[in-house]
Design a protein around this motif. Structure first.
Motif, short mmCIF file in Angstrom:
data_model
loop_
_atom_site.label_atom_id
_atom_site.label_comp_id
_atom_site.label_asym_id
_atom_site.label_seq_id
_atom_site.Cartn_x
_atom_site.Cartn_y
_atom_site.Cartn_z
N SER A 211 0.74 -1.30 -0.05
CA SER A 211 -0.04 -0.05 0.09
C SER A 211 0.86 1.26 -0.04
O SER A 211 0.73 2.32 0.14
CB SER A 211 -0.91 0.06 1.15
OG SER A 211 -0.12 0.35 2.37
N LEU A 212 2.20 0.93 -0.21
CA LEU A 212 2.97 2.17 -0.58
C LEU A 212 3.53 2.51 -1.76
O LEU A 212 3.72 1.56 -2.80
CB LEU A 212 4.44 1.57 0.04
CG LEU A 212 4.68 1.87 1.67
CD1 LEU A 212 6.03 1.52 2.16
CD2 LEU A 212 4.47 3.45 2.27
N ASN A 213 3.26 3.65 -2.36
CA ASN A 213 3.25 4.19 -3.66
C ASN A 213 4.61 3.63 -4.31
O ASN A 213 4.53 3.14 -5.55
CB ASN A 213 3.17 5.83 -3.66
CG ASN A 213 3.63 6.25 -4.86
OD1 ASN A 213 4.38 6.09 -5.46
ND2 ASN A 213 2.40 6.71 -5.52
N THR A 214 5.89 3.89 -3.57
CA THR A 214 7.05 3.60 -4.03
C THR A 214 7.22 2.19 -4.40
O THR A 214 7.58 1.83 -5.56
CB THR A 214 8.09 4.12 -3.16
OG1 THR A 214 7.83 3.49 -1.72
CG2 THR A 214 8.25 5.65 -3.19
N ALA A 215 6.86 1.21 -3.51
CA ALA A 215 6.97 -0.41 -3.46
C ALA A 215 6.44 -0.77 -4.99
O ALA A 215 6.55 -1.32 -5.57
CB ALA A 215 6.51 -0.82 -2.43
N VAL A 216 4.82 -0.14 -5.16
CA VAL A 216 4.09 -0.69 -5.95
C VAL A 216 4.51 0.04 -7.52
O VAL A 216 4.61 -0.58 -8.25
CB VAL A 216 2.79 0.13 -5.86
CG1 VAL A 216 1.58 -0.02 -7.16
CG2 VAL A 216 2.15 -0.62 -4.54
N LEU A 233 -0.68 5.52 -11.53
CA LEU A 233 -0.56 5.21 -10.13
C LEU A 233 -0.73 6.50 -9.44
O LEU A 233 -0.06 7.45 -9.17
CB LEU A 233 0.83 4.69 -9.87
CG LEU A 233 1.23 4.24 -8.41
CD1 LEU A 233 0.24 3.00 -7.89
CD2 LEU A 233 2.69 3.82 -8.07
N ASP A 234 -1.70 6.47 -8.39
CA ASP A 234 -2.04 7.72 -7.84
C ASP A 234 -2.15 8.94 -8.52
O ASP A 234 -1.46 9.85 -8.05
CB ASP A 234 -1.10 7.79 -6.53
CG ASP A 234 -1.14 6.51 -5.50
OD1 ASP A 234 -0.28 6.20 -4.63
OD2 ASP A 234 -2.54 6.01 -5.19
N GLY A 235 -2.75 8.78 -9.86
CA GLY A 235 -2.77 9.95 -10.42
C GLY A 235 -1.89 10.25 -11.45
O GLY A 235 -1.86 10.91 -12.26
N MET A 236 -0.62 9.63 -11.43
CA MET A 236 0.72 9.82 -12.22
C MET A 236 0.67 8.76 -13.07
O MET A 236 0.65 7.51 -12.86
CB MET A 236 1.80 9.87 -11.41
CG MET A 236 1.68 10.89 -10.33
SD MET A 236 2.32 12.43 -11.36
CE MET A 236 4.07 11.76 -11.60
N CYS A 237 0.93 9.11 -14.59
CA CYS A 237 1.11 7.81 -15.36
C CYS A 237 2.61 7.09 -15.29
O CYS A 237 3.67 8.17 -15.44
CB CYS A 237 0.88 8.49 -16.83
SG CYS A 237 1.45 7.30 -18.23
N ILE A 238 2.77 5.95 -15.11
CA ILE A 238 4.15 5.67 -14.88
C ILE A 238 4.72 4.82 -16.01
O ILE A 238 5.83 4.38 -15.77
CB ILE A 238 4.27 4.82 -13.55
CG1 ILE A 238 3.27 3.80 -13.41
CG2 ILE A 238 3.76 5.76 -12.47
CD1 ILE A 238 3.56 2.71 -12.17
N ASN A 239 3.87 4.36 -16.86
CA ASN A 239 4.67 3.58 -18.18
C ASN A 239 4.74 4.63 -19.33
O ASN A 239 3.79 4.64 -20.08
CB ASN A 239 3.87 2.26 -18.37
CG ASN A 239 2.36 2.51 -18.54
OD1 ASN A 239 1.82 3.61 -18.31
ND2 ASN A 239 1.85 1.83 -19.26
N THR A 240 5.84 5.02 -19.64
CA THR A 240 6.03 5.93 -20.79
C THR A 240 6.87 5.37 -21.84
O THR A 240 6.77 5.86 -22.93
CB THR A 240 6.68 7.14 -20.11
OG1 THR A 240 7.81 6.73 -19.64
CG2 THR A 240 5.61 7.77 -19.21
N ILE A 241 7.71 4.24 -21.56
CA ILE A 241 8.65 3.87 -22.62
C ILE A 241 7.97 2.79 -23.41
O ILE A 241 7.19 1.76 -23.01
CB ILE A 241 9.73 3.29 -21.91
CG1 ILE A 241 10.49 4.30 -21.02
CG2 ILE A 241 10.87 2.83 -23.34
CD1 ILE A 241 12.05 4.30 -21.08
N GLN A 242 7.97 3.08 -24.78
CA GLN A 242 7.23 2.04 -25.62
C GLN A 242 8.22 0.66 -25.63
O GLN A 242 9.13 0.37 -25.58
CB GLN A 242 7.35 2.57 -27.14
CG GLN A 242 6.57 3.80 -27.15
CD GLN A 242 5.73 3.78 -28.37
OE1 GLN A 242 4.86 2.72 -28.53
NE2 GLN A 242 5.94 4.73 -29.33
N PRO A 243 7.08 -0.26 -26.11
CA PRO A 243 7.84 -1.69 -26.11
C PRO A 243 8.34 -1.97 -27.59
O PRO A 243 7.72 -2.11 -28.66
CB PRO A 243 6.54 -2.86 -25.88
CG PRO A 243 5.36 -2.05 -26.26
CD PRO A 243 5.69 -0.29 -26.02
#
Ligand SMILES: Nc1nc(Cl)c2cnn(Cc3ccc(Br)cc3F)c2n1
Length: 589
Positions: A211-216, A233-243
């Motif tokens: 339930s910790l933002n950083t761990a998740v 995650l908590d309002g922030m887009c965290i997957n930005t690099i294309q496959p």
């Protein structure tokens, strides 16, 4: 396209708790097999607990893909203005982790069925398969990647799981499914449930870290960074690099490769070679391989962190998958994505499956083919690369299982040759192309630049005797150039220096004047400089071959000696050490 999905829209991506149960909830018992399955999955199968996040994100991604498909096939979709994204929220106070998608969602029938699938057919077959899966069993078609079982993995870390879901089919009711994963679950109708599925995981006491933002965030970036929908995650887009590996190779710029290489390699280095390899047979493979510009110093060669990252449909299965490439290719970095690899139950099952072995054979053959192309395309660049990485190829020849692989790797090797000037390198295929029909064998002469021996000696004179008898006899010819005591463990011999009383015979030389002050008995390493081209060309063994105009490969280090010895033949010709020339060829010719 993916870019639109990523553009920043103004609606903030947070999850609200507006769902409310209405009416009675019905209690359902888990079927016996389901409970059994729950136990197995929750207790044993996942080596790292964190993979439950990968599983629920994969389910959410699949649900969004299925919804996209409904859109594309013109189906009528409820709430079709909802964004195709995955929202995740951590709540430390409540100790919960929530994953929400606006995918196809589930009707009550599907909800029960998806659980039931496992109970009825799935878990029976699943358990059979599991028991059947001995070590290295290739048929590990685990059903973990399908809906249902992956979801169960949440019970590894949850006291309770609430699932709000509403199907995309217009007119569907909102539902709440809830369970503590023990024996039963409840289903009730709920209002204010938007299309898709929202999973609220109430974490066990000792798994509150999820339930910790950083761990998740770390876990999502590790396993699900390339999922095909934006993950907030908590309002922030965290997957930005294309496959990158899924795109058209021609559409990728050098900069994109360098950025991607630095992301997956956690390095600021640049790739020296890039191979983007896609195939559908004999396996589905989408891969990109990078050969780093700077290679680790010799020492770390054995211990370097290695292994490419293995994905299945953009979801990480293993970050340093050691078995996907053979050990001798451990200097290669990159990603391999194969739909044929099931989202696996555990590392062990992945390690020695026949499927991975097949993958490894296909990939290593393709990398060798690529390197051979580079040898022809830019010889200077290749020779620099060979100087840095030749050690790995030699190891590959010694460690390769099949002779076919040895033969393949052997094409990558380069040697000096009597046919070329000093410093010019040639390959075995080139040597063979120059062989005269009458010549049966490939010849090489090993004239090591350094011969090192470590010897125990008591006093200086005994040392000199020992040195003379063990080393100088073995290596006739002026192969000793310098002796000087640079430190107490290494002594070189130097032609110009006079050492002690003893004069060695004309061929060789004298030992330097002041051997290090030695205690009673010490082990030292004696490096005898010399060897190399001039020794090879003046070697009596070379004379005979030269007279018969037979080309000889010159090797200057013992690794090459060992390698050629292991290789035995190339292109069906025997590989012979020059000293055997007299006995073998003279008779035959
Ligand atoms: N996100 C998402 N979306 C959809 Cl459409 C499905 C369908 N099955 N599953 C897995 C699953 C199965 C039973 C229960 Br209870 C919960 C659960 F997540 C899904 N997950």
């Amino acid at each position: 396209s993916k870019d639109e999905a990523f553009e920043e829209d103004d609606t903030v991506h947070v999850i609200t708790d507006k769902e409310k149960v209405v009416g009675e909830s019905q209690k359902h018992e888990f079927q016996a097999e389901t409970r059994q399955l729950l136990d197995i999955v929750a207790r044993t199968l996942y080596s790292e607990k964190e993979v439950f996040i990968r599983e629920v994100i994969s389910n959410a991604s699949d649900a969004l893909e299925k919804l996209q498909y409904q859109f594309m096939t013109g189906k009528d979709v409820a709430e079709n203005e909802l964004p195709l994204e995955i929202n995740i929220a951590t709540d430390q106070e409540k100790g919960t982790l929530t994953i929400k998608d606006h995918g196809i969602g589930m009707t009550e029938q599907e909800l029960v069925d998806n659980l039931g699938t496992i109970a009825r057919s799935g878990s029976k077959a699943f358990l059979d398969e599991l028991s059947k899966l001995g070590k290295g069993d290739s048929r590990e078609k685990s059903i973990i990647g399908q809906f249902g079982v992956g979801f169960y993995s949440t019970f590894m870390v949850a006291d309770r799981v609430d699932v709000y879901t509403r199907s995309y089919i217009p007119g569907s009711r909102g539902l709440l499914w809830t369970s503590d994963g023990s024996g039963s679950y409840e289903i009730a109708e709920a209002e204010n449930v938007s299309r898709g599925t929202k999973i609220v995981i109430h974490l066990k006491e000792d798994h509150r870290n999820f339930s910790l933002n950083t761990a998740v965030e770390d876990t999502i970036k590790k396993y699900s960074n390339f999922v095909g929908f934006p993950i907030y995650l908590d309002g922030m887009c965290i997957n930005t690099i294309q496959p990158l590996w899924l795109l058209d190779p021609k559409s990728i710029t050098q900069e994109e490769h360098e950025e991607f290489y630095q992301f997956i390699g956690k390095t600021y280095d640049k790739p020296r070679y890039i191979l983007h390899y896609k195939t559908d047979a004999p396996l589905n493979i989408r891969s990109i391989f990078y050969i780093p510009d700077t290679l680790p110093q010799l020492f770390t060669v054995q211990h370097m962190e290695h292994g490419v990252s293995l994905y299945s449909r953009k979801v990480l299965i293993q970050s340093k998958a050691h078995k996907v490439l053979p050990n001798w290719l451990r200097f290669v970095k990159g990603v391999v994505d194969s739909e044929d690899i099931p989202l696996n139950l555990s590392r062990e099952l992945l390690q020695d499956s026949a499927l991975i072995k097949k993958l490894s054979d296909v990939l290593s053959a393709r990398i060798i083919k690529f390197l051979l192309e580079q040898q022809k395309k830019d010889r200077v660049k290749y020779e620099k690369f060979f100087k840095d990485c030749g050690i790995f190829f030699r190891e590959g020849i010694v460690s390769a299982e099949s002779d076919e692989q040895k033969q393949d790797i052997a094409k990558l090797l380069l040697f000096e040759s009597s046919n070329e000037k000093s410093g010019v390198l040639t390959s075995l295929p080139s040597y063979v192309s120059r062989m005269k029909p009458a010549q049966k064998n490939i010849y090489y002469l090993c004239a090591p630049r350094y011969n090192s021996l470590s010897c125990e000696f008591i006093t200086t004179s005994l040392f000199l005797e020992l040195l003379h008898s063990t080393v100088l006899q073995k290596h006739p010819g002026p192969n000793i150039k310098r002796f000087h005591s640079c430190d107490h463990n290494q002594i070189y011999c130097d032609k110009r220096k006079q050492l002690g009383k003893k004069e060695f015979n004309s061929h060789t030389t004298n030992l330097c004047t002041d051997p290090p002050p030695l205690s009673k008995s010490r082990r030292i390493r004696v490096l005898l400089r010399g060897g190399g081209r001039e020794v090879a060309e003046t070697s009596p063994y070379y004379e005979a071959l030269k007279k018969d105009d037979v080309e000889v490969l010159f090797t200057y280090n013992e690794q090459d000696d060992v390698t050629l010895h292991y290789l035995k033949t190339f292109d069906k010709k025997n590989i012979m050490a020059a000293e055997n020339y007299f006995s073998v060829d003279r008779e035959s010719s």
